[in-house]
Design a protein around this motif. Structure first.
Motif, short mmCIF file in Angstrom:
data_model
loop_
_atom_site.label_atom_id
_atom_site.label_comp_id
_atom_site.label_asym_id
_atom_site.label_seq_id
_atom_site.Cartn_x
_atom_site.Cartn_y
_atom_site.Cartn_z
N ALA A 90 6.14 0.86 -0.42
CA ALA A 90 4.81 0.65 -1.00
C ALA A 90 3.90 1.82 -0.66
CB ALA A 90 4.21 -0.65 -0.49
N SER A 137 2.31 4.38 -3.29
CA SER A 137 0.84 4.52 -3.28
C SER A 137 0.45 5.97 -3.22
CB SER A 137 0.24 3.80 -2.06
OG SER A 137 0.51 2.44 -2.13
N LEU A 141 1.58 -3.02 -4.20
CA LEU A 141 0.73 -1.92 -4.65
C LEU A 141 -0.65 -2.40 -5.07
CD1 LEU A 141 3.17 0.29 -6.76
CD2 LEU A 141 2.38 0.64 -4.44
N THR A 169 -2.63 -2.10 -1.92
CA THR A 169 -2.56 -0.81 -1.21
C THR A 169 -3.15 0.34 -2.03
OG1 THR A 169 -0.33 -0.32 -2.04
CG2 THR A 169 -0.48 -1.43 0.08
N LEU A 170 -2.96 0.30 -3.36
CA LEU A 170 -3.41 1.43 -4.18
C LEU A 170 -4.92 1.73 -4.09
CD1 LEU A 170 -1.56 1.70 -7.59
CD2 LEU A 170 -1.99 3.47 -5.89
N SER A 224 0.23 -3.38 3.43
CA SER A 224 1.49 -3.97 2.99
C SER A 224 2.12 -4.80 4.11
CB SER A 224 2.45 -2.85 2.55
OG SER A 224 3.77 -3.35 2.47
#
Lengths: 273, 347
Positions: A78, A82, A144, A147-148, A204
């Motif tokens: 992840a 990202s 994601l 996290t993004l 994550s």
């Protein structure tokens, strides 16, 4: 100027101590529980100590080590994804002006504001159609969502203080596009990648609902395992797994502490949008 | 040695009607040092970026020794641009900055080290290789940027405002350094500036661009003695511009009838002469009675504002020539015919 006065210095020490107690104290009973053999209510400490919980937690029967591996794998993937998406997105937001930029910034922030479960319920039906439910890949993708935003916002802050003319200069000196990225762009944005990556990894790492919903109980990360022992009332095993669970976070934090200091532009830029 | 030819080079930015650069044609002889001069926003930096390959022209062509380079990538053009703010890579040492171009070309390490030492000596900064750019002064940073550009032995060197960030005595030092190196290495060099004094002290030839168009391209002296039009004269600080009619070697205008040099442009036009060309004292031709209205001491020169009838004439003279002349005095001046120049236009 002299340093801080005696009063303000003792205030600093006091508030620092309070903060540490606030953060560390809740961990102490967890540590005690993991070594306890029966610990009933009025007693301050357990009657008997034992390594049983640790023995069980580290054995194959509990599945802890396997879960640890899965959790690390998911968090690492992840984080990597990202970075791959967040760096170009952050560059676009930090460097360029374009139509609808404000709207896009809002959309990127939205997963932080909207509860994850609302997003995940919508995504669940889509993931079923795509055959991504109950798979590790599906869990990585859904991670994601939270996290993004962190990665993109950190990178937008970095690029807002970045002069792309350095890249033109490198090209003019004979570097091709790949060399320019590797030797000029990457070193300049590395603090942001480290800080943003750290955020992404820890976000994550601590996902529960999204993993449960998309993983469907097949993809068992440490928080899921932890929760099942906690709801079964096994405080000793929960304590042992809990310690294992928080360790990587603390290690990463210690390792990268210097990148998180206030003098670093990466974190300063975070508050920009 | 590379001859650079810009032909009909045009750049129109998307969303703007007027071109930033309009059909610029410029022939830069091999090994010369050329100034692109113009106010900010006149299209000169646009021109540089198009030569460097950092910007694509809307139309027109750029050739090096007759071969078009428009389709070459920036790194393959043999052009290095030195930006106004130097753009040293902050996380590299000075030596690593200078060696950057050679590292990108995969030159062996020991050769790079030797060339870096050589280049730092050339720009008179030996022993600074291990420093960080942030530890250097502005002038030193500029020399590092110059060394970093020269180490790759470019065919064409582009300098963006090379002297404007420096204070007065550094300017002279840097000018001598740039001119010296440029003549020694014979690199065709183009630099842009908005400062006409910077242009004339550094360049072999000056190309003046106003409003995206080339207005005059000549040796520096010509801009003072033979400006193409009133705007060019004004850009170079020429204050004495008077309308009138030129015929048979004389000019009839606000100062009466003046004798012109041979070959002056006939017909209606604008007369101009430098303030430094005004002489004090009587003469067989072009002598005028003038009243001193203002006197300004400039250090090595003294500026007099004179009125001849209703017309204001600006004169700049050596202080010992104007000793004892006070505002209100009536004096005789003369304008040597050789210093008079007729431009097109009527104002």
């Amino acid at each position: 100027m002299n340093g801080p006065s005696r009063l303000s210095r003792s205030m600093l020490v006091l508030s620092g101590a309070l903060l540490i107690i606030w953060l560390i104290l809740p961990l102490v009973p967890m540590l005690i529980w993991s070594f306890a053999h029966g610990w009933r209510f009025p007693d301050l400490l357990p009657q008997q100590w034992s390594l049983q919980a640790w023995d069980y937690a580290l054995s194959d029967r509990s599945g802890t080590l396997e879960s640890l591996g899965v959790t690390i794998l998911i968090a690492a993937l992840a984080t990597l994804l990202s970075i791959l998406v967040g760096v170009p997105a952050g560059r676009a937001l930090g460097l360029y002006k374009f139509r609808g930029k404000g709207l896009i910034e809002l959309m990127i922030l939205a997963p932080v504001i909207v509860p994850g479960i609302a997003v995940a319920l919508g995504l669940h039906s889509v993931f079923i159609q795509l055959g991504l439910t109950n798979t590790l890949a599906g869990v990585v993708l859904v991670h994601l969502v939270p996290t993004l935003p962190y990665m993109t916002l950190v990178m937008a802050g970095i690029f807002a203080n970045y002069d792309p003319a350095h890249e033109s200069q490198a090209r003019s000196l004979g570097a091709n596009a790949v060399q320019t990225f590797w030797h000029v762009t990457l070193p300049a944005i590395m603090p942001g990648i480290i800080v943003g990556g750290l955020f992404a990894f820890l976000v994550s790492w601590s996902q529960y609902i999204l993993t449960l919903l998309i993983g469907g109980g097949r993809v068992i990360t440490l928080p899921l395992l932890l929760f099942s022992f906690a709801s079964a009332g096994r405080n000793d095993i929960t304590g042992a797994i809990g310690i294992i669970y928080i360790l990587p976070g603390i290690l990463i934090l210690l390792f990268t502490a210097r990148h998180l200091s206030g003098s670093n532009g990466a974190v300063g830029g975070f508050g920009r949008i | 040695m590379t001859r650079v030819l810009l032909s009909e080079l045009t750049k129109t930015y998307p969303g703007t009607a007027a071109p930033a650069l309009d059909r610029l044609t410029l022939d830069v002889p091999s090994g010369e040092l050329i100034a692109l001069l113009g106010p900010s926003g006149c299209g000169k930096t646009t021109t540089m970026k198009m030569i460097a390959g950092l910007l694509e022209p809307t139309s027109g062509d750029i050739t090096f020794d007759g071969r078009s380079i428009l389709w070459e990538k920036p790194e393959n053009r043999g052009v290095v641009m030195v930006f106004q703010n130097y753009l040293l890579f902050p996380y590299m040492s000075v030596a690593d900055n200078v060696g950057f171009g050679l590292r990108m070309r995969k030159v062996p390490k020991d050769q790079i080290a030797a060339r870096v030492t050589e280049m730092l000596a050339l720009v008179k900064l030996p022993d600074l290789g291990r420093r960080r750019p942030s530890e250097l002064s502005g002038g030193q940073q500029q020399r590092v940027a110059l060394a970093r550009a020269l180490i790759v032995q470019p065919k064409v060197l582009l300098l963006d405002e090379p002297l404007s960030n420096l204070d007065a005595h550094l300017r002279i030092e840097m000018r001598d350094l740039i001119r010296g190196i440029q003549k020694d290495l014979g690199i065709t060099t183009i630099f842009v500036t908005h400062d006409h004094e910077e242009a004339v002290v550094l360049a072999d030839r000056v190309a003046l661009i106003l409003n995206g168009q080339l207005r005059q391209y000549e040796v520096p002296d010509a801009f003072y003695r033979r400006p193409a039009d009133a705007e060019v004269a004004a850009f170079f600080g020429g204050k004495n511009v008077l309308p009138g009619v030129s015929a048979h070697g004389t000019f009839d205008g606000p100062l009466g009838r003046l004798t012109l040099p041979d070959g002056a442009r006939p017909g209606p036009g604008l007369l101009t002469f430098r303030p430094e060309s005004v002489r004090i004292g009587p003469a067989p031709v072009n002598a005028l009675k003038a009243r001193v209205s203002e006197r300004l001491y400039l250090g090595s020169r003294t500026r007099l504002r004179l009125t001849v009838g209703e017309t204001v004439v600006d004169a700049v003279l050596s202080p010992d020539l104007v000793e004892g002349i006070r505002p209100g005095d009536e004096i005789t001046i003369n304008l040597p015919p050789g210093s008079l120049w007729i431009m097109a236009g009527t104002r």
